[in-house]
Design an enzyme around this catalytic site. Structure first.
Site, short mmCIF file in Angstrom:
data_model
loop_
_atom_site.label_atom_id
_atom_site.label_comp_id
_atom_site.label_asym_id
_atom_site.label_seq_id
_atom_site.Cartn_x
_atom_site.Cartn_y
_atom_site.Cartn_z
N HIS A 75 0.83 -1.21 0.00
CA HIS A 75 0.00 0.00 0.00
C HIS A 75 0.86 1.26 0.00
O HIS A 75 0.35 2.36 -0.18
CB HIS A 75 -0.97 0.01 1.19
CG HIS A 75 -0.29 0.11 2.51
ND1 HIS A 75 0.22 -0.99 3.17
CD2 HIS A 75 0.00 1.18 3.30
CE1 HIS A 75 0.77 -0.60 4.31
NE2 HIS A 75 0.65 0.72 4.41
N HIS A 101 7.17 7.15 5.15
CA HIS A 101 6.52 6.56 3.98
C HIS A 101 5.72 7.66 3.29
O HIS A 101 5.50 8.72 3.89
CB HIS A 101 5.60 5.41 4.41
CG HIS A 101 4.59 5.83 5.42
ND1 HIS A 101 4.79 5.76 6.76
CD2 HIS A 101 3.38 6.42 5.26
CE1 HIS A 101 3.75 6.25 7.39
NE2 HIS A 101 2.87 6.67 6.50
C1 MLT Z 1 0.29 6.67 9.24
O1 MLT Z 1 0.95 7.59 8.84
O2 MLT Z 1 -0.63 6.78 10.07
C2 MLT Z 1 0.64 5.37 8.70
O3 MLT Z 1 0.33 5.24 7.39
C3 MLT Z 1 0.88 4.33 9.64
C4 MLT Z 1 1.85 3.34 9.09
O4 MLT Z 1 3.04 3.62 8.98
O5 MLT Z 1 1.42 2.23 8.78
ZN ZN Z 2 1.09 7.57 6.74
#
Ligand code: MLT
Ligand code: ZN
Length: 244
Positions: A75, A101
């Site tokens: 994802h 991410h």
């Molecule tokens: C978030 O930023 O809340 C995330 O996407 C959590 C994650 O790293 O899975």
């Molecule tokens: Zn996130």
């Protein structure tokens, strides 16, 4: 961490697929906060419950270069520090930088508008509380931090669950810009949608090239059109108000 999901294929961002954001809260009992939580993220940052704070310096960032890996989680693409990459200090609590991410388009919106990309730097305290720093991007000049990782991200394209070494990555190379930021109390934006997350979104919008955004999207499963959860309703009686 223990609160992260092991099998990312269990959820996606496709509406009507049975695994999209509207269904996350029904997939597992432990994910119920995704549907009945009271302080869910993301939200529109112009909401009156969100504080605009000056002096990002108060975050007391103490980052350092450290070994990292890059992983295609299906994802999203995640850069994870293997060794100690430093921490931030929020209201007297130390949160260690764990990973970052990318989401595209942005998850948070400002005055109802979304941006092309949003990076999340995920920090965790010794008692497993999260503090996430977000930076928004609009199409323009390439982001120099991403530029250094483009080759490696390309090699992860369509390789769900694959993890490769990224060498030493310096979190200080991620430009934040202005000292103003939005601050509110919310949740993780992916299952299990854990609440009590301290959100800090840098107010200055930075730039990223169209090619960089395209690559991040192509890399993830099904050439995902998006990996952003829709904005969530703000409960007017919640506890988001924060004392500085
Ligand atoms: C978030 O930023 O809340 C995330 O996407 C959590 C994650 O790293 O899975
Ligand atoms: Zn996130």
């Amino acid at each position: 961490t223990s609160q992260e999901v092991e099998n990312e294929r269990e959820f996606n961002y496709v509406e009507g697929s049975g695994k999209g954001p509207e269904d996350w809260g029904h997939i597992h009992e432990e994910w119920r906060l995704c549907k009945n939580g009271e302080m869910q993220s993301p939200i529109d940052l112009t909401h009156e419950r969100v504080q605009v704070v000056s002096r990002l310096g108060r975050l007391k960032r103490g980052y350092k270069p450290s070994n990292a890996t890059l992983k295609n989680r299906g994802h999203d693409i995640m850069l994870k520090w293997v060794d100690d990459a430093g921490s931030i200090n929020v209201n007297g609590t130390e949160y260690k930088l764990k990973q970052l991410h990318w989401h595209s388009p942005s998850e948070h919106t400002i005055n109802g508008s979304s941006y092309d990309l949003e990076v999340h730097m995920v920090h965790e305290s010794s008692d497993n509380k999260f503090a996430v720093v977000g930076i928004m991007y609009t199409i323009g000049r390439p982001d120099t931090f991403l530029s250094e990782l483009m080759g490696q991200i390309k090699s992860l394209a369509d390789r769900h669950d694959m993890e490769i070494a990224a060498g030493v990555v310096d979190p200080r190379h991620l430009k934040m810009g202005s000292r103003k930021y939005y601050r509110y109390l919310g949740s993780l934006t992916t299952p299990p949608c854990t609440e009590g997350v301290i959100w800090t979104i840098v107010r200055k919008v930075r730039t990223v090239s169209r090619e960089q955004v395209r690559l991040l999207r192509l890399a993830v499963e099904d050439n995902a059109e998006r990996n952003a959860r829709p904005t969530q309703a703000v409960n007017e009686h919640d506890e988001r108000e924060w004392n500085y």
